[in-house]
Write a protein that holds these residues in place. Structure first.
Motif, PDB file in Angstrom:
ATOM      1  N   GLY A  65      43.909  43.576  42.430  1.00  0.00           N
ATOM      2  CA  GLY A  65      43.123  43.719  40.879  1.00  0.00           C
ATOM      3  C   GLY A  65      42.913  45.024  40.887  1.00  0.00           C
ATOM      4  O   GLY A  65      43.255  45.378  39.442  1.00  0.00           O
ATOM      5  N   ILE A 121      44.285  35.343  28.844  1.00  0.00           N
ATOM      6  CA  ILE A 121      44.745  34.378  30.294  1.00  0.00           C
ATOM      7  C   ILE A 121      45.683  33.281  29.374  1.00  0.00           C
ATOM      8  O   ILE A 121      46.719  33.265  29.761  1.00  0.00           O
ATOM      9  CB  ILE A 121      43.744  33.691  31.025  1.00  0.00           C
ATOM     10  N   TYR A 176      37.689  38.717  36.953  1.00  0.00           N
ATOM     11  CA  TYR A 176      38.768  38.257  37.077  1.00  0.00           C
ATOM     12  C   TYR A 176      39.800  39.067  37.916  1.00  0.00           C
ATOM     13  O   TYR A 176      40.150  40.148  37.390  1.00  0.00           O
ATOM     14  CB  TYR A 176      39.286  38.171  35.425  1.00  0.00           C
ATOM     15  N   GLN A 210      50.450  36.372  40.806  1.00  0.00           N
ATOM     16  CA  GLN A 210      49.327  36.649  40.143  1.00  0.00           C
ATOM     17  C   GLN A 210      49.096  37.906  39.878  1.00  0.00           C
ATOM     18  O   GLN A 210      48.365  38.542  38.945  1.00  0.00           O
ATOM     19  CB  GLN A 210      48.206  36.042  40.964  1.00  0.00           C
ATOM     20  N   CYS A 268      47.815  39.109  36.131  1.00  0.00           N
ATOM     21  CA  CYS A 268      46.474  39.714  35.744  1.00  0.00           C
ATOM     22  C   CYS A 268      46.590  40.914  35.056  1.00  0.00           C
ATOM     23  O   CYS A 268      45.851  41.159  34.235  1.00  0.00           O
ATOM     24  CB  CYS A 268      45.697  39.751  37.172  1.00  0.00           C
TER      25      CYS A 268
END
Length: 422
Positions: free
Chosen positions: A125, A352, A384, A403, A407
């Motif tokens: 992230g 999203i 998130y 992912q 993101c």
């Protein structure tokens, strides 16, 4: 300004440079930044050097020895709104290396997975936040406001020298915040339970073990009685406030439809959880122990305060006729949340769906995080981030590379929606 066209352009840019994003993530994982001990020097310097390649200046703020908070801002800070991107560089210790199937600091990509300590919590992230910020700078995107990238060194041990330190000193201000903590792919966390950690020490009178229970006062035996009362906190019926019932209900839906393997935990959002984490007492088997100490982690739902839990505990313990001390430590917070209709929540949730073409909605988290600190300063916030949730803080931590890329696309698109919204 056609924001949809701009968002698509930025998303396409992330897609075309996805290998660079994954390389950045891999590089972060390769730098051990375990906390404890909490030395963020190497990883902080790496990030500052990386941002410097794109003429993004970095403010350094040392909150404790070798713990560095980094702040960078892009866009127009003189007008418009400010969005905060927040992430932490520290990771929990890797533990016993022999129990890993791979080097926890390899940063290896294998079969579509990014491998290593911090892959899910939260260097994947963090890399997305950093990467999205550099893309905005590289393309010279004119923003009607600003984006602040806030990178903290201390979250895994309570966060005293990270987010709360910056907020208290007025070094970070904003109209909304995204923390790239691990979450479900379509379900950011917009609320957290409260934290109530305490140490309970029970006192006895020493004596020869051969005379127990006729002689002395056994502190361990009294602690057993006390712990039976502590565990009864789970049995309390908590009246959930009407205002948060919709959030609880949508979270129940999430567990029934998405995280089905954890459906057995569905009651956790309306209960006080009780984990007796450590216990110590006594000196020898033939000596009546004069002290026994435990440390307990409780998470509080909406509808009960820390003060009320303290009152309940002390009332029950006083009735036992034992000598004890109750000491608070560690995480402390009431249950807290951000309204799902707040612009920062909508910016993430809507994008999203924009990126994945799938339904998204915010849910509650049964743990706690840095989000509570932002809410204490009236900064709406949600979490998130890319993650493979079963491996967080465990062995063989990993996350799907797909992912990580998704993101990062959501992050950069959300900047546009948030800053352009009124």
């Amino acid at each position: 300004m056609d924001t949809t066209e701009l968002k698509q352009r930025l998303i396409d840019e992330v897609e075309s440079r996805k290998d660079e994003l994954l390389e950045l993530c891999s590089s972060l994982i390769k730098i051990p930044s375990e906390n404890p001990p909490g030395d963020s020097t190497e990883i902080s310097q790496f990030i500052a050097d990386y941002l410097g390649k794109f003429d993004i200046s970095v403010e350094w703020h040392e909150s404790a020895d070798k713990m560095y908070n980094l702040i960078s801002t892009v866009g127009n800070s003189n007008e418009g709104k400010n969005l905060i991107f927040c992430g932490h560089t520290d990771v929990v210790p890797a533990g016993d290396r022999s129990k890993w199937d791979f080097d926890p600091f390899s940063g290896e990509i294998k079969d579509g997975w990014m491998l290593g300590r911090g892959a899910s919590d939260m260097k994947a992230g963090l890399s997305g936040l950093i990467f999205a910020t550099t893309i905005l700078k590289r393309l010279n995107i004119e923003l009607p406001g600003s984006l602040s990238l806030v990178i903290v060194p201390d979250e895994e041990t309570g966060g005293e020298f990270g987010v709360p330190w910056l907020l208290e000193k007025g070094l970070v201000k904003g109209d909304g915040c995204l923390i790239a903590e691990p979450s479900s792919p379509r379900n950011p966390t917009i609320g957290q339970k409260g934290s109530y950690w305490f140490e309970l020490e029970v006192f006895g009178e020493p004596g020869h073990g051969s005379l127990s229970p006729l002689a002395g006062q056994n502190a361990i035996s009294d602690m057993v009685k006390a712990l039976l009362e502590v565990q009864k906190l789970w049995d309390l019926t908590i009246e959930i406030p009407e205002s948060v019932k919709p959030l609880i209900e949508v979270t129940h839906r999430y567990m029934r439809e998405v995280e089905t393997e954890r459906l057995k935990y569905i009651d956790v959002f309306e209960k006080i959880t009780v984990n007796i984490g450590t216990i110590e007492g006594g000196t020898k088997s033939n000596v009546i122990p004069e002290s026994c100490k435990v440390q307990v982690d409780c998470r509080l739902p909406f509808g009960i305060t820390q003060e009320e839990v303290t009152a309940i505990l002390t009332d029950k313990l006083d009735q036992l006729g034992i000598r004890y001390e109750l000491r608070r430590f560690g995480f402390r917070s009431q249950a807290n949340y951000t309204d799902a209709n707040d612009p920062v929540c909508k910016a993430i949730v809507d994008n999203i769906t924009f990126v994945t073409d799938e339904e998204a909605y915010g849910v509650m988290q049964w743990a706690s995080s840095d989000a509570k600190h932002f809410r204490e300063y009236d900064i709406p916030v949600l979490q998130y981030g890319p993650a493979y949730l079963p491996t967080i803080h465990g062995y063989n931590e990993r996350v799907k590379t797909e992912q990580i890329i998704t993101c990062a696309k959501v992050y950069i698109a959300a900047v546009i929606d948030f800053l352009y919204s009124k």
